[in-house]
Scaffold this motif. Structure first.
Motif, PDB file in Angstrom:
ATOM      1  N   ASN A  25      -6.502  -4.705  -9.384  1.00  0.00           N
ATOM      2  CA  ASN A  25      -7.145  -4.692  -8.369  1.00  0.00           C
ATOM      3  C   ASN A  25      -7.147  -6.784  -7.775  1.00  0.00           C
ATOM      4  O   ASN A  25      -7.618  -6.912  -8.480  1.00  0.00           O
ATOM      5  CB  ASN A  25      -8.518  -4.361  -7.864  1.00  0.00           C
ATOM      6  CG  ASN A  25      -8.579  -3.995  -6.175  1.00  0.00           C
ATOM      7  OD1 ASN A  25      -7.684  -4.504  -5.951  1.00  0.00           O
ATOM      8  ND2 ASN A  25      -9.871  -4.729  -6.347  1.00  0.00           N
ATOM      9  N   ILE A  26      -6.155  -7.465  -6.762  1.00  0.00           N
ATOM     10  CA  ILE A  26      -6.124  -8.164  -6.612  1.00  0.00           C
ATOM     11  C   ILE A  26      -5.631  -8.660  -4.928  1.00  0.00           C
ATOM     12  O   ILE A  26      -5.248  -7.571  -4.624  1.00  0.00           O
ATOM     13  CB  ILE A  26      -4.711  -9.038  -6.828  1.00  0.00           C
ATOM     14  CG1 ILE A  26      -4.876  -8.960  -8.182  1.00  0.00           C
ATOM     15  CG2 ILE A  26      -4.693  -9.919  -6.563  1.00  0.00           C
ATOM     16  CD1 ILE A  26      -3.607  -9.139  -9.146  1.00  0.00           C
ATOM     17  N   VAL A  80      -9.992 -12.065  -8.156  1.00  0.00           N
ATOM     18  CA  VAL A  80      -8.742 -12.560  -7.633  1.00  0.00           C
ATOM     19  C   VAL A  80      -7.973 -12.783  -6.411  1.00  0.00           C
ATOM     20  O   VAL A  80      -7.828 -11.603  -6.018  1.00  0.00           O
ATOM     21  CB  VAL A  80      -7.599 -12.402  -9.195  1.00  0.00           C
ATOM     22  CG1 VAL A  80      -6.376 -12.949  -8.822  1.00  0.00           C
ATOM     23  CG2 VAL A  80      -8.629 -12.256 -10.665  1.00  0.00           C
ATOM     24  N   PHE A  81      -7.891 -13.527  -5.729  1.00  0.00           N
ATOM     25  CA  PHE A  81      -6.491 -13.422  -4.473  1.00  0.00           C
ATOM     26  C   PHE A  81      -5.235 -14.116  -4.699  1.00  0.00           C
ATOM     27  O   PHE A  81      -5.407 -15.110  -5.608  1.00  0.00           O
ATOM     28  CB  PHE A  81      -8.179 -14.424  -3.664  1.00  0.00           C
ATOM     29  CG  PHE A  81      -9.261 -13.704  -3.587  1.00  0.00           C
ATOM     30  CD1 PHE A  81      -9.166 -12.874  -1.784  1.00  0.00           C
ATOM     31  CD2 PHE A  81     -10.013 -13.559  -3.414  1.00  0.00           C
ATOM     32  CE1 PHE A  81      -9.981 -12.134  -1.752  1.00  0.00           C
ATOM     33  CE2 PHE A  81     -11.572 -13.407  -3.484  1.00  0.00           C
ATOM     34  CZ  PHE A  81     -12.061 -12.520  -2.500  1.00  0.00           C
ATOM     35  N   ALA A  82      -4.490 -13.815  -3.778  1.00  0.00           N
ATOM     36  CA  ALA A  82      -2.941 -14.832  -3.854  1.00  0.00           C
ATOM     37  C   ALA A  82      -2.623 -14.724  -2.465  1.00  0.00           C
ATOM     38  O   ALA A  82      -3.119 -13.184  -1.946  1.00  0.00           O
ATOM     39  CB  ALA A  82      -2.271 -13.827  -4.901  1.00  0.00           C
ATOM     40  N   CYS A 141       2.699 -12.378 -10.941  1.00  0.00           N
ATOM     41  CA  CYS A 141       2.611 -13.153 -12.349  1.00  0.00           C
ATOM     42  C   CYS A 141       1.250 -13.975 -12.639  1.00  0.00           C
ATOM     43  O   CYS A 141       0.744 -12.873 -13.512  1.00  0.00           O
ATOM     44  CB  CYS A 141       4.077 -13.771 -12.393  1.00  0.00           C
ATOM     45  SG  CYS A 141       4.416 -15.038 -12.850  1.00  0.00           S
ATOM     46  N   ILE A 142       0.730 -14.735 -11.795  1.00  0.00           N
ATOM     47  CA  ILE A 142      -0.010 -15.276 -12.224  1.00  0.00           C
ATOM     48  C   ILE A 142      -1.600 -14.682 -12.338  1.00  0.00           C
ATOM     49  O   ILE A 142      -2.471 -14.448 -13.496  1.00  0.00           O
ATOM     50  CB  ILE A 142      -0.044 -16.775 -11.312  1.00  0.00           C
ATOM     51  CG1 ILE A 142       0.564 -17.550 -11.821  1.00  0.00           C
ATOM     52  CG2 ILE A 142      -1.668 -17.195 -11.485  1.00  0.00           C
ATOM     53  CD1 ILE A 142       1.147 -19.294 -12.388  1.00  0.00           C
ATOM     54  N   PRO A 143      -1.801 -14.182 -10.696  1.00  0.00           N
ATOM     55  CA  PRO A 143      -2.504 -13.292 -10.947  1.00  0.00           C
ATOM     56  C   PRO A 143      -3.031 -11.576 -11.918  1.00  0.00           C
ATOM     57  O   PRO A 143      -4.150 -11.509 -11.976  1.00  0.00           O
ATOM     58  CB  PRO A 143      -2.816 -13.388  -9.152  1.00  0.00           C
ATOM     59  CG  PRO A 143      -1.488 -13.070  -9.152  1.00  0.00           C
ATOM     60  CD  PRO A 143      -1.276 -14.625  -9.189  1.00  0.00           C
ATOM     61  N   VAL A 144      -1.898 -11.623 -11.697  1.00  0.00           N
ATOM     62  CA  VAL A 144      -2.056  -9.518 -12.189  1.00  0.00           C
ATOM     63  C   VAL A 144      -1.898 -10.212 -14.215  1.00  0.00           C
ATOM     64  O   VAL A 144      -3.012 -10.108 -14.633  1.00  0.00           O
ATOM     65  CB  VAL A 144      -0.764  -9.622 -12.446  1.00  0.00           C
ATOM     66  CG1 VAL A 144      -0.388  -8.922 -13.605  1.00  0.00           C
ATOM     67  CG2 VAL A 144      -0.807  -8.922 -11.124  1.00  0.00           C
TER      68      VAL A 144
END
Length: 286
Positions: free
Chosen positions: A169-170, A146-148, A132-135
């Protein structure tokens, strides 16, 4: 059990199910049936009251009844419907993955407020869960890289689905916070985490729908010092010289986390959530 009405309409279902959930001690009984009924009818919750006299079809009742039964056992609404709204994106939610919280939305809003659109940043979310945070960040700031990471294959699978559904795109990687390997050769402008921060001795104080349904590995930690110490060590190694760490905290242990970072020579500050609980930490290398 409340007496069933002679005709099932939107309004009669709202009234009956509210009473039924109250008997079962379900949290937020009226909101619960609004959420489920709106999902079945594919309308917004508030729009139910524009169609309150609309009869429910046999097919709609057949779809709704098992959902009501599941909610009566205190199963979270997000697991029943399979999704939730989170800071202007819709997030898929499945059992085995932590349900996004309003407080985490506040963390995202704070980050976006402090970092305007004209910045191109490299961001890492540690322990991403549903993603949820990176999206939400990538949707609001498409220019960010953005990476996770997460230790859970299940969580990463759901997070990837959420990135695809929201067309962002993550870069995801499976990684262990206590033995991090995935991003040791990179540098990040922002490191963010909403880690497991509830202590095991607090389990009895949690709502039934949390402790009986959400994954323990996403809720509980062995100690505040161990969890946030690992985040401090990770950040020390891969945060850029002018980078910032944003963390979500347990309000009762926020002072301990602040002290941990200050002892490690960080400049750090705490921030309250909308409920005036000390919930977030921002830290920069001194």
């Amino acid at each position: 059990m409340p007496k069933a009405p002679s005709e099932w309409t939107v309004l009669s279902m709202l009234k009956w199910a509210t009473g039924f959930f109250e008997e079962k001690n379900v949290k937020s009984p009226r909101m619960s049936i609004e959420w489920l009924l709106a999902d079945v009818l594919s309308v917004k919750r508030l729009d139910l009251y524009l169609i309150y006299d609309r009869p429910l079809t046999a097919e709609e009742l057949g779809e709704l009844r098992p959902l009501v039964k599941r909610r009566a056992t205190h199963e979270p609404l997000q697991y029943i419907t399979g999704h939730t709204d989170f800071h202007e994106v819709q997030i898929l939610v499945e059992p085995g993955v932590l349900i996004p919280r309003q407080e985490t939305e506040e963390l995202v809003a704070w980050i976006l407020e402090l970092h305007p659109r004209d910045e191109a940043l490299t961001v890492l979310d540690v322990g991403t869960g549903s993603g949820c945070i990176p999206v939400a960040l990538k949707k609001a700031r498409p220019e960010w890289d953005v990476f996770a990471s997460d230790i859970s294959e299940k969580a990463l699978s759901v997070a990837q689905k959420n990135a695809e559904q929201n067309e962002v795109n993550i870069s995801f990687a499976q990684d262990d916070l206590f033995n991090p390997q995935a991003f040791s050769d990179r540098s990040f402008d922002l490191i963010i985490s909403n880690p497991p921060y509830i202590l095991h001795n607090e389990k009895s104080t949690l709502d039934k729908e949390v402790k009986d349904y959400e994954p323990e590995e996403a809720l509980f930690c062995e100690s505040t010092a161990q969890m946030y110490g690992a985040l401090e060590q990770l950040s020390s190694g891969i945060l850029s010289p002018d980078g910032t760490v944003f963390l979500e905290l347990h309000e009762d242990n926020s002072g301990e986390v602040l002290g941990l970072f200050k002892q490690a020579k960080w400049t750090a500050e705490l921030k309250n959530d909308y409920g005036q609980k000390t919930r977030f930490l921002k830290a920069k290398k001194a």
